[in-house]
Design an enzyme around this catalytic site. Sequence first.
Site, mmCIF file in Angstrom:
data_model
loop_
_atom_site.group_PDB
_atom_site.id
_atom_site.type_symbol
_atom_site.label_atom_id
_atom_site.label_comp_id
_atom_site.label_asym_id
_atom_site.label_seq_id
_atom_site.Cartn_x
_atom_site.Cartn_y
_atom_site.Cartn_z
ATOM 1 N N ASN A 47 0.843 -1.201 0.000
ATOM 2 C CA ASN A 47 0.000 0.000 0.000
ATOM 3 C C ASN A 47 0.878 1.251 0.000
ATOM 4 O OD1 ASN A 47 0.647 -0.824 2.667
ATOM 5 N ND2 ASN A 47 -1.028 0.365 3.534
ATOM 6 N N GLU A 49 0.327 5.280 0.499
ATOM 7 C CA GLU A 49 -0.621 6.322 0.904
ATOM 8 C C GLU A 49 -0.177 7.693 0.400
ATOM 9 O OE1 GLU A 49 -1.026 5.757 5.157
ATOM 10 O OE2 GLU A 49 -2.180 3.923 4.820
ATOM 11 N N CYS A 58 -4.035 0.511 -2.633
ATOM 12 C CA CYS A 58 -3.937 -0.701 -1.814
ATOM 13 C C CYS A 58 -2.893 -1.662 -2.372
ATOM 14 C CB CYS A 58 -5.276 -1.431 -1.775
ATOM 15 S SG CYS A 58 -6.550 -0.625 -0.814
ATOM 16 N N GLU A 60 -3.100 -4.942 -2.832
ATOM 17 C CA GLU A 60 -3.607 -5.935 -3.793
ATOM 18 C C GLU A 60 -3.651 -5.339 -5.196
ATOM 19 O OE1 GLU A 60 -4.810 -4.955 -0.903
ATOM 20 O OE2 GLU A 60 -6.343 -6.338 -0.145
ATOM 21 N N CYS A 96 -10.608 -3.432 -4.047
ATOM 22 C CA CYS A 96 -9.660 -4.466 -4.493
ATOM 23 C C CYS A 96 -10.389 -5.705 -4.986
ATOM 24 C CB CYS A 96 -8.691 -4.823 -3.371
ATOM 25 S SG CYS A 96 -7.518 -3.485 -3.044
HETATM 26 N N1 THU Z 1 -5.325 -1.420 2.511
HETATM 27 C C1 THU Z 1 -4.796 -2.286 1.589
HETATM 28 O O1 THU Z 1 -3.648 -2.155 1.157
HETATM 29 N N2 THU Z 1 -5.595 -3.293 1.162
HETATM 30 C C2 THU Z 1 -6.886 -3.503 1.555
HETATM 31 O O2 THU Z 1 -7.564 -4.396 1.031
HETATM 32 C C3 THU Z 1 -7.444 -2.691 2.618
HETATM 33 C C4 THU Z 1 -6.647 -1.522 3.055
HETATM 34 C C5 THU Z 1 -4.484 -0.304 2.964
HETATM 35 C C6 THU Z 1 -4.956 1.040 2.496
HETATM 36 C C7 THU Z 1 -4.409 1.955 3.580
HETATM 37 O O3 THU Z 1 -3.072 2.317 3.230
HETATM 38 C C8 THU Z 1 -4.357 1.088 4.818
HETATM 39 O O4 THU Z 1 -4.474 -0.255 4.367
HETATM 40 C C9 THU Z 1 -5.458 1.379 5.823
HETATM 41 O O5 THU Z 1 -6.703 1.345 5.219
#
Ligand code: THU
Length: 147
Positions: A47, A49, A58, A60, A96
């Site tokens: 992920n 941000e 995300c 995935e 995702c």
């Molecule tokens: N996140 C993912 O990478 N995958 C998911 O399926 C759910 C959430 C990440 C996004 C964000 O950076 C952090 O988790 C908190 O939501």
Amino acid sequence: MNQADTLLAKLKSHAVKASRHSYSPYSRFPVGAAVFSETGQVYSGCNVENASLGLTQCAERAAVTAAVADGATAGSLGTLLIYTPGETAHSPCGACRQVMHELMADDAVVVSCCDGDELKTWTGPGYLPDPFVPESLPAFSSPKPES
Ligand code: THU
């Protein structure tokens, strides 16, 4: 170890490594993912941000995007594994799931794991009921090879 467990162990090592590169200063929730393609390649993602929070990518989707950028075609991705540090295996978000549904094989397996023993597993399109599908779009012509 059987073949499936060997693949999961390999995907987990890629996902763990990717999670260590996660850029998640806002949530402090690092996620790693790894996906296996029909050509036997593993693609990983984490992920990423952004201070403009809605731009967060995300793990995935990053992994699936890397596979597509390397030539993976729609429907050709098999197992996808998600890793988060800690003792709880977390579910993939809806966005995702929608992306996975479009690009992964119909019988794909999605596994979520963590540092503990907990595993969550979804098989086939069961992880996303009633998805929005390409066929809904009048201009769509199938990118998937006819079977
Ligand atoms: N996140 C993912 O990478 N995958 C998911 O399926 C759910 C959430 C990440 C996004 C964000 O950076 C952090 O988790 C908190 O939501």
